[in-house]
Design a protein around this motif. Structure first.
Motif, PDB file in Angstrom:
ATOM      1  N   VAL A   1       0.846  -1.171   0.059  1.00 38.84           N
ATOM      2  CA  VAL A   1       0.077   0.089   0.095  1.00 38.84           C
ATOM      3  C   VAL A   1       0.819   1.331  -0.094  1.00 38.84           C
ATOM      4  O   VAL A   1       1.718   1.500   0.863  1.00 38.84           O
ATOM      5  CB  VAL A   1      -0.851   0.158   1.216  1.00 38.84           C
ATOM      6  CG1 VAL A   1      -1.764   1.281   1.275  1.00 38.84           C
ATOM      7  CG2 VAL A   1      -1.692  -1.065   1.316  1.00 38.84           C
TER       8      VAL A   1
ATOM      9  N   SER B   1     -14.606   1.404  -2.346  1.00 36.59           N
ATOM     10  CA  SER B   1     -13.120   0.835  -2.128  1.00 36.59           C
ATOM     11  C   SER B   1     -13.098  -0.421  -1.426  1.00 36.59           C
ATOM     12  O   SER B   1     -12.231  -1.246  -1.970  1.00 36.59           O
ATOM     13  CB  SER B   1     -12.284   1.647  -1.253  1.00 36.59           C
ATOM     14  OG  SER B   1     -12.419   3.042  -1.726  1.00 36.59           O
TER      15      SER B   1
ATOM     16  N   ASN C   1     -11.477   7.112  -3.507  1.00 34.19           N
ATOM     17  CA  ASN C   1     -11.521   6.953  -2.262  1.00 34.19           C
ATOM     18  C   ASN C   1     -10.955   8.368  -1.671  1.00 34.19           C
ATOM     19  O   ASN C   1      -9.651   8.697  -1.797  1.00 34.19           O
ATOM     20  CB  ASN C   1     -10.539   5.698  -1.754  1.00 34.19           C
ATOM     21  CG  ASN C   1     -10.826   5.577  -0.286  1.00 34.19           C
ATOM     22  OD1 ASN C   1     -11.969   5.112   0.002  1.00 34.19           O
ATOM     23  ND2 ASN C   1      -9.834   5.715   0.432  1.00 34.19           N
TER      24      ASN C   1
ATOM     25  N   THR D   1      -5.301   1.384  -8.669  1.00 37.19           N
ATOM     26  CA  THR D   1      -4.941   2.762  -8.373  1.00 37.19           C
ATOM     27  C   THR D   1      -6.157   3.429  -8.048  1.00 37.19           C
ATOM     28  O   THR D   1      -7.484   3.280  -8.583  1.00 37.19           O
ATOM     29  CB  THR D   1      -4.644   3.268  -9.988  1.00 37.19           C
ATOM     30  OG1 THR D   1      -3.619   2.658 -10.735  1.00 37.19           O
ATOM     31  CG2 THR D   1      -4.411   4.812  -9.889  1.00 37.19           C
ATOM     32  N   VAL D   2      -5.769   4.307  -7.135  1.00 34.19           N
ATOM     33  CA  VAL D   2      -6.838   4.909  -6.192  1.00 34.19           C
ATOM     34  C   VAL D   2      -7.025   6.395  -6.660  1.00 34.19           C
ATOM     35  O   VAL D   2      -5.781   7.042  -6.568  1.00 34.19           O
ATOM     36  CB  VAL D   2      -6.606   4.894  -4.641  1.00 34.19           C
ATOM     37  CG1 VAL D   2      -7.524   5.721  -4.070  1.00 34.19           C
ATOM     38  CG2 VAL D   2      -6.608   3.500  -4.093  1.00 34.19           C
TER      39      VAL D   2
ATOM     40  N   ILE E   1      -1.187  -1.264  -4.219  1.00 28.05           N
ATOM     41  CA  ILE E   1      -2.490  -0.223  -4.233  1.00 28.05           C
ATOM     42  C   ILE E   1      -1.615   1.296  -4.041  1.00 28.05           C
ATOM     43  O   ILE E   1      -0.806   1.405  -3.251  1.00 28.05           O
ATOM     44  CB  ILE E   1      -3.293  -0.551  -2.741  1.00 28.05           C
ATOM     45  CG1 ILE E   1      -4.053  -1.833  -2.864  1.00 28.05           C
ATOM     46  CG2 ILE E   1      -4.154   0.669  -2.785  1.00 28.05           C
ATOM     47  CD1 ILE E   1      -4.729  -2.062  -1.666  1.00 28.05           C
TER      48      ILE E   1
ATOM     49  N   LEU F   1      -6.507   2.427   3.347  1.00 30.50           N
ATOM     50  CA  LEU F   1      -6.903   1.022   2.705  1.00 30.50           C
ATOM     51  C   LEU F   1      -6.223  -0.359   3.231  1.00 30.50           C
ATOM     52  O   LEU F   1      -6.780  -1.182   3.045  1.00 30.50           O
ATOM     53  CB  LEU F   1      -7.015   1.207   0.994  1.00 30.50           C
ATOM     54  CG  LEU F   1      -8.105   2.324   0.546  1.00 30.50           C
ATOM     55  CD1 LEU F   1      -8.000   2.125  -0.736  1.00 30.50           C
ATOM     56  CD2 LEU F   1      -9.244   2.041   0.918  1.00 30.50           C
TER      57      LEU F   1
ATOM     58  N   GLU G   1      -6.885   9.062  -1.847  1.00 33.89           N
ATOM     59  CA  GLU G   1      -5.826   8.471  -1.091  1.00 33.89           C
ATOM     60  C   GLU G   1      -6.054   7.041  -0.791  1.00 33.89           C
ATOM     61  O   GLU G   1      -6.956   6.588  -0.480  1.00 33.89           O
ATOM     62  CB  GLU G   1      -6.111   9.496  -0.041  1.00 33.89           C
ATOM     63  CG  GLU G   1      -4.643   9.390   0.916  1.00 33.89           C
ATOM     64  CD  GLU G   1      -4.751  10.383   1.986  1.00 33.89           C
ATOM     65  OE1 GLU G   1      -5.116   9.904   3.220  1.00 33.89           O
ATOM     66  OE2 GLU G   1      -4.204  11.593   2.001  1.00 33.89           O
ATOM     67  N   GLU G   2      -4.812   6.515  -0.713  1.00 31.82           N
ATOM     68  CA  GLU G   2      -4.857   5.018  -0.450  1.00 31.82           C
ATOM     69  C   GLU G   2      -4.634   4.472   0.806  1.00 31.82           C
ATOM     70  O   GLU G   2      -4.823   3.424   1.329  1.00 31.82           O
ATOM     71  CB  GLU G   2      -3.940   4.155  -1.393  1.00 31.82           C
ATOM     72  CG  GLU G   2      -2.546   4.108  -0.789  1.00 31.82           C
ATOM     73  CD  GLU G   2      -1.765   5.293  -1.199  1.00 31.82           C
ATOM     74  OE1 GLU G   2      -2.001   6.303  -0.774  1.00 31.82           O
ATOM     75  OE2 GLU G   2      -0.509   5.307  -1.925  1.00 31.82           O
TER      76      GLU G   2
ATOM     77  N   ASP H   1      -1.656   5.699  -5.414  1.00 34.45           N
ATOM     78  CA  ASP H   1      -2.294   6.669  -5.821  1.00 34.45           C
ATOM     79  C   ASP H   1      -1.748   7.680  -6.677  1.00 34.45           C
ATOM     80  O   ASP H   1      -2.277   8.949  -6.808  1.00 34.45           O
ATOM     81  CB  ASP H   1      -3.025   7.461  -4.411  1.00 34.45           C
ATOM     82  CG  ASP H   1      -2.214   7.912  -3.526  1.00 34.45           C
ATOM     83  OD1 ASP H   1      -0.936   7.985  -3.950  1.00 34.45           O
ATOM     84  OD2 ASP H   1      -2.653   8.393  -2.646  1.00 34.45           O
TER      85      ASP H   1
END
Length: 151
Positions: A28, A82, A73, A99-100, A47, A107, A103-104, A49
């Motif tokens: 992440v 999400s 997200n 791809t977020v 994951i 998560l 913001e990841e 962003d």
């Protein structure tokens, strides 16, 4: 939530100490994902962003990504959509790049709840190092309580 590897000690061998054979590796964060790929460890789920410390950056190149997913997200939130896309990612052919848009960071919480057995989650602790979390029933319960308290 896990074990912190100080920035100065983040190396392939130190990361591998936290992995078991055939671990399902989840990263992440852009920098964490990039670092694992540079070590030759292709995360099963990545994951990102496209930001690092709120600064736009170029996407991390992965040698092979079989499944590309995207979700929205917003910062400081965990949306139901999400969570649904994370569940879909775990059911998809690996490696998966999520791809977020937004913001990841948070998560990590639903990832720890829904990750398959033998999963290890890696994420950056800004200005500190790399956190490794082996997903166990205790971690699942802890993160579920965290998520429940946010609703």
């Amino acid at each position: 939530m896990g074990i912190l590897i100080p920035e100065s000690q983040v190396s392939k061998s130190n990361v591998e100490k936290h992995l078991e054979k055939n671990s399902y590796i989840i990263t992440v964060g852009d920098r964490t994902t990039e670092k694992m790929i540079s070590f030759g460890l292709t995360p099963s789920l990545q994951i990102i962003d496209n930001y690092e410390k709120r600064v736009k950056r170029e996407p991390t190149m992965s040698p092979t990504v079989y499944t590309e997913l995207t979700c929205n997200n917003p910062a400081a939130e965990i949306t139901p959509a999400s969570i649904d896309i994370i569940k879909k990612a775990f059911a998809s052919k690996t490696p998966v790049r999520l791809t977020v848009v937004g913001e990841e960071d948070l998560l990590v919480i639903p990832v720890c709840i829904h990750a398959p057995e033998n999963s290890v989650v890696l994420y950056g602790q800004p200005n500190e190092g790399l956190v490794t979390v082996k997903v166990t029933p205790e971690i699942r319960n802890k993160t579920q309580r965290l998520l429940d308290s946010m609703e």
